[in-house]
Design a protein around this motif. Sequence first.
Motif, short mmCIF file in Angstrom:
data_model
loop_
_atom_site.label_atom_id
_atom_site.label_comp_id
_atom_site.label_asym_id
_atom_site.label_seq_id
_atom_site.Cartn_x
_atom_site.Cartn_y
_atom_site.Cartn_z
N GLU A 75 73.94 33.17 55.78
CA GLU A 75 74.06 32.80 54.38
C GLU A 75 75.46 32.29 54.08
O GLU A 75 75.65 31.35 53.31
CB GLU A 75 73.73 34.00 53.50
CG GLU A 75 72.25 34.36 53.51
CD GLU A 75 71.95 35.54 52.61
OE1 GLU A 75 72.90 36.01 51.94
OE2 GLU A 75 70.79 35.99 52.56
N ALA A 127 69.77 28.66 57.18
CA ALA A 127 68.56 29.42 56.88
C ALA A 127 68.68 30.79 57.50
O ALA A 127 69.12 30.94 58.64
CB ALA A 127 67.34 28.69 57.43
N GLU A 186 66.08 33.51 57.18
CA GLU A 186 64.88 34.26 56.88
C GLU A 186 64.61 35.29 57.96
O GLU A 186 64.71 34.98 59.14
CB GLU A 186 63.67 33.32 56.78
CG GLU A 186 63.81 32.29 55.67
CD GLU A 186 63.90 32.94 54.31
OE1 GLU A 186 63.35 34.04 54.17
OE2 GLU A 186 64.51 32.36 53.40
N GLU A 226 59.31 37.09 57.38
CA GLU A 226 59.22 36.09 56.32
C GLU A 226 58.96 34.71 56.92
O GLU A 226 58.25 33.88 56.36
CB GLU A 226 60.50 36.09 55.50
CG GLU A 226 60.67 37.40 54.73
CD GLU A 226 62.01 37.47 54.02
OE1 GLU A 226 62.80 36.52 54.18
OE2 GLU A 226 62.25 38.44 53.31
N GLU A 254 55.84 32.20 56.05
CA GLU A 254 55.96 30.81 55.65
C GLU A 254 55.16 29.90 56.58
O GLU A 254 54.54 28.93 56.15
CB GLU A 254 57.44 30.39 55.63
CG GLU A 254 58.20 31.02 54.49
CD GLU A 254 59.49 30.29 54.21
OE1 GLU A 254 59.88 29.44 55.04
OE2 GLU A 254 60.10 30.56 53.17
N ASN A 269 57.30 31.00 42.52
CA ASN A 269 58.64 30.87 43.13
C ASN A 269 58.74 31.84 44.29
O ASN A 269 59.04 33.02 44.11
CB ASN A 269 59.72 31.17 42.08
CG ASN A 269 61.10 30.75 42.56
OD1 ASN A 269 61.38 30.83 43.75
ND2 ASN A 269 61.93 30.31 41.64
N ARG A 270 58.45 31.34 45.49
CA ARG A 270 58.46 32.20 46.68
C ARG A 270 59.88 32.64 47.04
O ARG A 270 60.09 33.70 47.60
CB ARG A 270 57.81 31.48 47.86
CG ARG A 270 56.32 31.23 47.68
CD ARG A 270 55.69 30.77 48.98
NE ARG A 270 54.27 30.54 48.81
CZ ARG A 270 53.74 29.38 48.43
NH1 ARG A 270 54.53 28.37 48.17
NH2 ARG A 270 52.42 29.26 48.31
N GLN A 271 60.88 31.79 46.77
CA GLN A 271 62.27 32.15 47.12
C GLN A 271 62.72 33.38 46.34
O GLN A 271 63.33 34.29 46.90
CB GLN A 271 63.20 30.98 46.84
CG GLN A 271 64.65 31.28 47.27
CD GLN A 271 65.56 30.09 47.06
OE1 GLN A 271 65.16 29.09 46.50
NE2 GLN A 271 66.79 30.22 47.50
N LYS A 272 62.39 33.42 45.05
CA LYS A 272 62.76 34.60 44.26
C LYS A 272 62.05 35.85 44.74
O LYS A 272 62.61 36.94 44.76
CB LYS A 272 62.44 34.36 42.78
CG LYS A 272 63.40 33.41 42.08
CD LYS A 272 63.11 33.34 40.59
CE LYS A 272 64.13 32.46 39.89
NZ LYS A 272 63.86 32.38 38.42
N ARG A 319 61.10 36.41 47.84
CA ARG A 319 61.75 36.83 49.08
C ARG A 319 63.05 37.56 48.80
O ARG A 319 63.36 38.58 49.40
CB ARG A 319 61.99 35.61 49.98
CG ARG A 319 60.74 35.06 50.62
CD ARG A 319 61.10 34.13 51.78
NE ARG A 319 61.91 33.00 51.33
CZ ARG A 319 61.42 31.85 50.90
NH1 ARG A 319 60.10 31.67 50.85
NH2 ARG A 319 62.22 30.86 50.53
N LEU A 320 63.86 37.02 47.89
CA LEU A 320 65.14 37.65 47.55
C LEU A 320 64.92 39.03 46.96
O LEU A 320 65.66 39.97 47.26
CB LEU A 320 65.92 36.76 46.58
CG LEU A 320 66.45 35.44 47.15
CD1 LEU A 320 67.09 34.60 46.05
CD2 LEU A 320 67.45 35.69 48.27
#
Length: 295
Positions: A55, A60, A62, A66, A70, A108-111, A113-114
């Motif tokens: 990060e 990336a 993940e 995860e 995806e 919103n898959r990113q949110k 995951r976070l």
Amino acid sequence: MEELQARHRKELKDLQSRVTQKKKQASKKTRKGVNEECERLEAELKSKQESEVAEFNGEASEPPTEALEELALEQDGPEPEPEAEVKPAAQTNGATPAPAQAQGGKRNRQKERLARRAAEQEELAKQAAEEANDLPDMKQQERERMLAYMKERGLQEKEIRADGHCLYSAVADQLGQLEIPLGAAPGAEPQIPYKTTRAAAAGWIESHPDDFAPFLEEPLPDYLHKIRDTGEWGGQLELLALAKSYGVEINVLQDFGRVVRIEPESDAAGKTIWLGYYKHGFGLGEHYNSLRKAG
């Protein structure tokens, strides 16, 4: 990045200490479970640190699970959107019904995951805190035992600065209590006692090489340089050299009341100094304090 790497080293060191302690306390019945738990903790920390580095570098990061999720989503195709509700023409006034995507918004898959990652890290931190509470405080326990053994022997502690020179400073303090001159060894500054005792130890070893060289893992000149001119820690060999150089018996009080006695070259009747040795009590590691007579 340097701050991140420093934090990672500290996290790894703390985890290794916890793992070592847990394995020491494991019984035959619990050893397998403890080993599995330790492996899990090490893997989780490694994964977390790799993710943080990625990060930081803008890459990336993940976790494997995860990434598999995806990949499965990509293979199955996009998630079907709910069908738009068809309303009568009278209610829509002839307008085309708006798709559900415009009404409800895209998932919103990113949110997600976070949020999932944050929950996992919070749970790991909670487990680590619970495990830390179960571990004994080695520093506090050692300190309490040492104070009890000092009291038994009528001694009180003079704390010495933990700077790499503690052994030499503690010996200098003890010699001062016996009114034994430190001497003016070549290259030593009289106003800094530990430099004088360092020079005295180096001088004795240099003049008696056959007594010390067999125990060294490096050339004698390099070893003497470390004693005289650096902040290299002292140990058993340096204590022996100081005992013989100043003609005193050195008693080193350790945890659980053990006393290591180092005899001088000649008779030292009435010339005894006391040091306290700590293994866990100080941030730099092993440490020596001066032990004076109580009262």
